[in-house]
Write a protein that holds these residues in place. Structure first.
Motif, mmCIF file in Angstrom:
data_model
loop_
_atom_site.group_PDB
_atom_site.id
_atom_site.type_symbol
_atom_site.label_atom_id
_atom_site.label_comp_id
_atom_site.label_asym_id
_atom_site.label_seq_id
_atom_site.Cartn_x
_atom_site.Cartn_y
_atom_site.Cartn_z
ATOM 1 N N ILE A 152 42.564 81.339 21.464
ATOM 2 C CA ILE A 152 42.527 80.377 22.576
ATOM 3 C C ILE A 152 41.983 81.042 23.829
ATOM 4 C CG2 ILE A 152 43.949 78.929 24.079
ATOM 5 C CD1 ILE A 152 45.856 78.571 21.700
ATOM 6 N N LEU A 153 42.379 82.292 24.066
ATOM 7 C CA LEU A 153 41.908 83.016 25.249
ATOM 8 C C LEU A 153 40.399 83.205 25.221
ATOM 9 C CD1 LEU A 153 42.528 84.617 27.824
ATOM 10 C CD2 LEU A 153 42.906 86.628 26.392
ATOM 11 N N LEU A 154 39.873 83.613 24.080
ATOM 12 C CA LEU A 154 38.429 83.857 23.979
ATOM 13 C C LEU A 154 37.631 82.558 24.068
ATOM 14 C CD1 LEU A 154 38.298 86.582 21.164
ATOM 15 C CD2 LEU A 154 38.054 86.900 23.639
ATOM 16 N N LEU A 155 38.134 81.493 23.445
ATOM 17 C CA LEU A 155 37.396 80.231 23.416
ATOM 18 C C LEU A 155 37.384 79.526 24.775
ATOM 19 C CD1 LEU A 155 38.558 78.830 19.955
ATOM 20 C CD2 LEU A 155 36.270 79.652 20.546
ATOM 21 N N GLU A 156 38.428 79.733 25.585
ATOM 22 C CA GLU A 156 38.527 79.020 26.868
ATOM 23 C C GLU A 156 38.392 79.947 28.074
ATOM 24 O OE1 GLU A 156 38.672 75.809 27.513
ATOM 25 O OE2 GLU A 156 38.598 75.276 25.394
ATOM 26 N N ARG A 157 38.010 81.188 27.816
ATOM 27 C CA ARG A 157 37.947 82.176 28.905
ATOM 28 C C ARG A 157 37.037 81.728 30.044
ATOM 29 N NH1 ARG A 157 36.531 88.636 28.172
ATOM 30 N NH2 ARG A 157 37.049 89.265 30.319
ATOM 31 N N GLY A 158 35.900 81.211 29.722
ATOM 32 C CA GLY A 158 34.971 80.794 30.772
ATOM 33 C C GLY A 158 35.000 79.306 31.047
ATOM 34 N N TYR A 159 35.985 78.624 30.510
ATOM 35 C CA TYR A 159 36.059 77.164 30.651
ATOM 36 C C TYR A 159 37.385 76.746 31.290
ATOM 37 C CZ TYR A 159 31.964 77.385 27.658
ATOM 38 O OH TYR A 159 30.722 77.664 27.158
ATOM 39 N N TYR A 160 38.384 76.400 30.477
ATOM 40 C CA TYR A 160 39.641 75.913 31.060
ATOM 41 C C TYR A 160 40.321 76.985 31.913
ATOM 42 C CZ TYR A 160 44.240 73.770 31.481
ATOM 43 O OH TYR A 160 45.395 73.236 31.991
ATOM 44 N N VAL A 197 52.174 72.685 28.318
ATOM 45 C CA VAL A 197 52.200 72.980 29.750
ATOM 46 C C VAL A 197 50.838 72.677 30.368
ATOM 47 C CG1 VAL A 197 54.017 74.718 29.607
ATOM 48 C CG2 VAL A 197 51.628 75.402 29.273
ATOM 49 N N LEU A 198 49.971 72.056 29.594
ATOM 50 C CA LEU A 198 48.635 71.688 30.074
ATOM 51 C C LEU A 198 48.134 70.480 29.291
ATOM 52 C CD1 LEU A 198 46.971 72.955 27.498
ATOM 53 C CD2 LEU A 198 47.074 75.051 28.837
ATOM 54 N N GLU A 199 47.058 69.892 29.759
ATOM 55 C CA GLU A 199 46.454 68.764 29.072
ATOM 56 C C GLU A 199 45.543 69.282 27.965
ATOM 57 O OE1 GLU A 199 47.045 65.688 29.209
ATOM 58 O OE2 GLU A 199 48.196 65.464 31.064
ATOM 59 N N VAL A 200 45.960 69.091 26.720
ATOM 60 C CA VAL A 200 45.182 69.593 25.592
ATOM 61 C C VAL A 200 43.786 68.983 25.566
ATOM 62 C CG1 VAL A 200 45.114 69.795 23.076
ATOM 63 C CG2 VAL A 200 47.294 69.961 24.273
ATOM 64 N N SER A 201 43.679 67.745 26.020
ATOM 65 C CA SER A 201 42.380 67.057 26.001
ATOM 66 C C SER A 201 41.358 67.723 26.915
ATOM 67 C CB SER A 201 42.556 65.593 26.406
ATOM 68 O OG SER A 201 43.150 65.491 27.691
ATOM 69 N N ASP A 202 41.816 68.605 27.824
ATOM 70 C CA ASP A 202 40.892 69.304 28.722
ATOM 71 C C ASP A 202 40.222 70.501 28.048
ATOM 72 O OD1 ASP A 202 41.479 67.546 30.753
ATOM 73 O OD2 ASP A 202 43.020 68.815 31.659
ATOM 74 N N PRO A 245 35.556 73.450 20.429
ATOM 75 C CA PRO A 245 35.917 74.590 19.577
ATOM 76 C C PRO A 245 37.400 74.933 19.634
ATOM 77 C CG PRO A 245 33.874 75.049 20.722
ATOM 78 C CD PRO A 245 34.414 73.785 21.312
ATOM 79 N N THR A 246 37.997 74.839 20.822
ATOM 80 C CA THR A 246 39.427 75.130 20.955
ATOM 81 C C THR A 246 40.261 74.045 20.296
ATOM 82 O OG1 THR A 246 38.922 76.149 23.093
ATOM 83 C CG2 THR A 246 41.237 75.757 22.604
ATOM 84 N N ILE A 247 39.829 72.807 20.416
ATOM 85 C CA ILE A 247 40.521 71.694 19.756
ATOM 86 C C ILE A 247 40.565 71.928 18.246
ATOM 87 C CG2 ILE A 247 40.354 69.241 19.169
ATOM 88 C CD1 ILE A 247 41.394 69.644 21.955
#
Length: 450
Positions: A248-256, A283-288, A292-294
């Motif tokens: 999750i960290l790698l997939l959303e590092r530059g995004y969420y 603790v966050l909106e998964v839809s955001d 790839p993370t989904i």
């Protein structure tokens, strides 16, 4: 007639019928206006879906629980969660013992099936230990969270109410909440997140593991040996948990997570990795998240929790046995060895069956819902994959499309939640008509595979 009925009602079918009956009964109470807040109009489909979600400890809903039900309705939801989390037969055993009844052979068989055990001996003792341990963990969690919540809520009663339901939902991995917004209000409160993660892991790691840990703490023997099940379960759960954090960290590092501090990123990633296995709290909106993370989180939900726990999915031991089997085959070995023990051939076969059935069932559900909702502009294909994975894995995380689905799609999700709760093997064994022994064998012939 009675003999035919007794032959039809195998322990596996009785367990499934018991869960269906519980879901139907809870849905009846949730449909009653007396359980609703003033001005709320609720369809029976919404009540049934909420009931199935609660008893299967999934957490998907078509309505907002906090805005729909009053304290009376929340009581029935909490009862359904407890019933589904600990298991119908565990609570049934407690009731039988409370009235001084002996636990006969057929009832021990039901307990064994409900908790995926292999032997009759010590079954009642195991159920007593599970019930007391579960209630103790929930009580401590309610006390810890409730006391801490006093700073957030207007009254002490409301704080402990939120703490009690939060502890119950976290330990049973139910995913339902009475805050109206899951744990998003505590996105920056690392204490709440850490305590909740501990409760989630305690429920998802498996009751046999908890019983062995308790026995280890009580034992005065220096040569106490944990079972192979506990070793494989704990190690696999830990490995997948860490992989979830890293992925999750790698997939959303530059995004969420772009712009967030390192501690915000770490705790939100850690919590998401833990809850994505079977808990459903967020603790966050998964839809955001990006697609790839989904899809990655969908994989975590498919893996799920451990056997004989509150969670669903293919389970950690299935993943471990399949991985070890592939590794042994690649090394040219016919047996599977781990931690100084050899895996039983029947367990390898069961792992293959569970994984195959889950893959086929999930594909069929995704295909069916995609065909049903093809004209629904509010539903994306990635959302369908995520929703079906969440239902089958009894996780409860969602991208917000549940309320937009049609009734046939909701029925498919309810079927997935039921199978995910009772377990794939129990469901398959319930289809079996009777035990048949083969009195002859055909000549063996090789086939080309792969």
């Amino acid at each position: 007639m009675r003999r035919g009925l007794s032959q039809f009602m195998t322990p596996f079918r009785i367990i499934i019928i018991a869960y269906i009956a519980a879901m139907a009964l809870i849905s009846f109470f949730l449909y009653l206006p007396v359980t609703h807040k003033p001005g709320v109009n609720m369809s029976y489909m919404d009540a049934l879906f909420t009931s199935v979600s609660a008893v299967s400890v999934t957490g998907l809903t078509t309505i907002e629980v906090a805005e729909t039900f009053n304290y009376f309705g929340i009581f029935f939801i909490a009862l359904a969660i407890q019933l589904g989390g600990i298991g119908i037969m565990t609570l049934g055993t407690f009731v039988w013992m409370l009235f001084g009844r002996r636990i006969n052979l057929s009832q021990r068989m039901l307990i064994m099936v409900d908790h995926n055990q292999y032997q009759f001996s010590g079954m009642v003792k195991l159920m007593r230990g599970i019930l007391l341990t579960a209630l103790a963990i929930e009580a401590v969690g309610a006390l810890v969270l409730g006391t801490y919540y006093i700073q957030y809520f207007d009254s002490i009663g409301e704080a402990y109410y939120q703490g009690a339901f939060g502890a119950l939902s976290a330990f049973t991995n139910a995913g339902l909440d009475v805050t109206g917004n899951s744990l998003i209000p505590f996105a920056n409160d690392y204490y709440v997140q850490f305590v909740t993660v501990l409760l989630i892991i305690a429920g998802a790691i498996g009751f046999p593991v908890l019983m062995e840990v308790r026995e280890y703490l009580r034992s005065k023997q220096d040569n106490f040996r944990f079972s192979l099940f506990t070793k494989v379960t704990v190690s696999t759960y830990a490995v997948v948990f860490v992989i979830g954090i890293i992925g999750i960290l790698l997939l959303e590092r530059g995004y969420y997570f772009a712009g967030l501090s390192w501690h915000e990123t770490f705790f939100q990633t850690m919590f998401t990795s833990a809850t994505a296995r079977s808990a459903g709290l967020s603790v966050l909106e998964v839809s955001d998240f990006t697609i790839p993370t989904i899809l990655f989180i969908s994989g975590l939900m498919i893996i799920g929790a451990s056997p004989s726990s509150v969670g669903g999915g293919i389970r950690t031991t299935t993943l471990a046995v399949m991985f070890l089997t592939i590794r042994s085959f690649a090394l040219g070995k016919s047996d599977v060895k781990v931690f100084g023990r050899e895996v039983h051939p029947e367990d390898k076969q069961k792992a293959f069956i569970v994984l195959s059935f889950f893959a086929v069932g999930l594909f069929g559900a995704v295909l069916s819902i995609a065909a049903i909702e093809r004209g629904n502009q509010a539903v994306e294909f990635s959302d369908i994959i995520f929703e079906t994975s969440s239902a089958f894995g009894t996780c409860g995380l969602g991208t917000g499309i549940t309320s937009s689905l049609s009734d046939p799609s909701l029925m498919i999700l309810m079927m997935l939640m039921l199978i995910g709760r009772v377990g794939i093997l129990v469901f398959l064994f319930s289809v079996k008509r009777k035990d048949t022994k083969s009195h002859y064998k055909y000549p063996t012939e090789r086939m080309i595979i792969g």
